[in-house]
Design an enzyme around this catalytic site. Structure first.
Site, short mmCIF file in Angstrom:
data_model
loop_
_atom_site.label_atom_id
_atom_site.label_comp_id
_atom_site.label_asym_id
_atom_site.label_seq_id
_atom_site.Cartn_x
_atom_site.Cartn_y
_atom_site.Cartn_z
CG ASP A 123 78.42 -8.53 -19.90
OD1 ASP A 123 77.30 -7.98 -19.81
OD2 ASP A 123 78.60 -9.60 -20.52
N GLY A 182 76.79 -15.64 -24.24
CA GLY A 182 78.20 -15.72 -23.85
C GLY A 182 78.73 -17.13 -23.94
CB SER A 183 78.77 -19.94 -21.51
OG SER A 183 77.43 -19.77 -21.17
N GLY A 193 76.12 -10.62 -13.06
CA GLY A 193 77.35 -10.84 -12.30
C GLY A 193 78.27 -11.87 -12.92
CG ASP A 230 72.85 -10.22 -20.87
OD1 ASP A 230 73.44 -11.30 -21.12
OD2 ASP A 230 73.41 -9.22 -20.41
CG HIS A 241 74.79 -5.12 -19.67
ND1 HIS A 241 74.59 -6.46 -19.41
CD2 HIS A 241 74.01 -4.45 -18.78
CE1 HIS A 241 73.74 -6.59 -18.40
NE2 HIS A 241 73.38 -5.38 -18.00
C1 DX5 Z 1 75.96 -11.33 -16.84
C2 DX5 Z 1 76.21 -10.65 -18.17
C3 DX5 Z 1 75.83 -11.51 -19.36
C4 DX5 Z 1 76.58 -12.84 -19.46
C5 DX5 Z 1 75.91 -13.73 -20.49
O1 DX5 Z 1 76.03 -10.42 -15.82
O2 DX5 Z 1 75.46 -9.46 -18.25
O3 DX5 Z 1 76.00 -10.73 -20.54
O4 DX5 Z 1 77.93 -12.64 -19.77
O5 DX5 Z 1 76.54 -14.99 -20.52
P1 DX5 Z 1 75.73 -16.36 -20.76
O6 DX5 Z 1 75.18 -16.31 -22.16
O7 DX5 Z 1 76.77 -17.43 -20.57
O8 DX5 Z 1 74.64 -16.44 -19.74
ZN ZN Z 2 75.37 -8.44 -20.22
#
Ligand code: DX5
Ligand code: ZN
Length: 219
Positions: free
Chosen positions: A35, A200-201, A142, A178, A66
């Site tokens: 990211d 992500g998390s 973000g 995403d 991304h």
């Molecule tokens: C947000 C990013 C995402 C984010 C996803 O701006 O583009 O890729 O890190 O994280 P989770 O899965 O925790 O929503």
């Molecule tokens: Zn992303």
């Protein structure tokens, strides 16, 4: 085809990116989601091409870049030498999306177009043949760790129609989602036509191998 998993390394302990890259590889993920945020297109500032190169040096897992940046035509070329599998930039950030998609494809890299949650899917109707991937945000870009926006379900239905239209015309198109992806919604997302799950998390908050397995079981 089985769903691909692209862990968002932003949600890893940021002082330990090399370890995070190795964990992603050990969990047999298809991609690493990077990211890139510039502090303009989105308020946060994360990492750029140099940190991305350092991550790439730690793993064989292909990069899924991304770009959440205001000037993708300036930023995208910085990643060409790293040979990512995908470079995605935002529809909202450029006035010449097709030109940039062509440049990315000319490098042998798959071109992705990202849509913010409030950008109408119809905006893509004419330009989508220039792309290999549509990344649709199910959170405001973000930050990681936000709640999945429920209106994403009807957007997915619209995008899946677009994907089927492209497939019928003999073109390949993958849908990538995403934001807020977990074992709670993965199965329904895959059934709805999603090919690539960014997470992500959810993946970094627990045992990654186990959680990747759960996401991949989603059919
Ligand atoms: C947000 C990013 C995402 C984010 C996803 O701006 O583009 O890729 O890190 O994280 P989770 O899965 O925790 O929503
Ligand atoms: Zn992303």
């Amino acid at each position: 085809m089985a769903v691909k998993i692209s862990p968002s390394i932003l949600a890893a302990p940021l002082a330990h990116l090399a370890q995070a890259a190795r964990d992603i590889e050990a969990a047999e993920c298809e991609l690493i989601h990077i990211d890139v945020m510039d502090g303009h297109f989105v308020p946060a500032l994360t990492f750029g091409d140099q940190i991305t190169a350092a991550i790439a040096a730690e793993t064989k897992v292909p990069l899924d870049v991304h770009l959440m940046v205001a000037r993708p035509e300036i930023e995208a070329p910085k990643y060409y030498a790293l040979k990512p599998q995908i470079i995605t930039f935002h529809y909202e950030a450029t006035t010449a999306p097709i030109r940039l998609a062509e440049q990315i494809r000319a490098q042998g890299i798959r071109a992705g177009i990202a849509l913010n949650p409030r950008t109408p899917v119809a905006a893509l109707a004419d330009i989508v043949p220039a792309f290999d991937v549509v990344l649709f945000m199910s959170i405001e870009p973000g930050f990681y760790g936000q709640k999945f926006i429920e209106s994403s379900w009807s957007r997915l239905a619209e995008l899946n129609k677009l994907k089927n239209r492209e497939h019928a015309a003999g073109r390949k198109l993958e849908l990538e989602i995403d934001g807020g992806v977990s074992d709670q919604n993965a199965a329904a997302l895959v059934q709805g036509g999603v090919d690539i799950l960014v997470s992500g998390s959810y993946l970094f908050k627990g045992d990654m191998k186990e959680r990747v397995r759960k996401l991949k079981e989603a059919k």
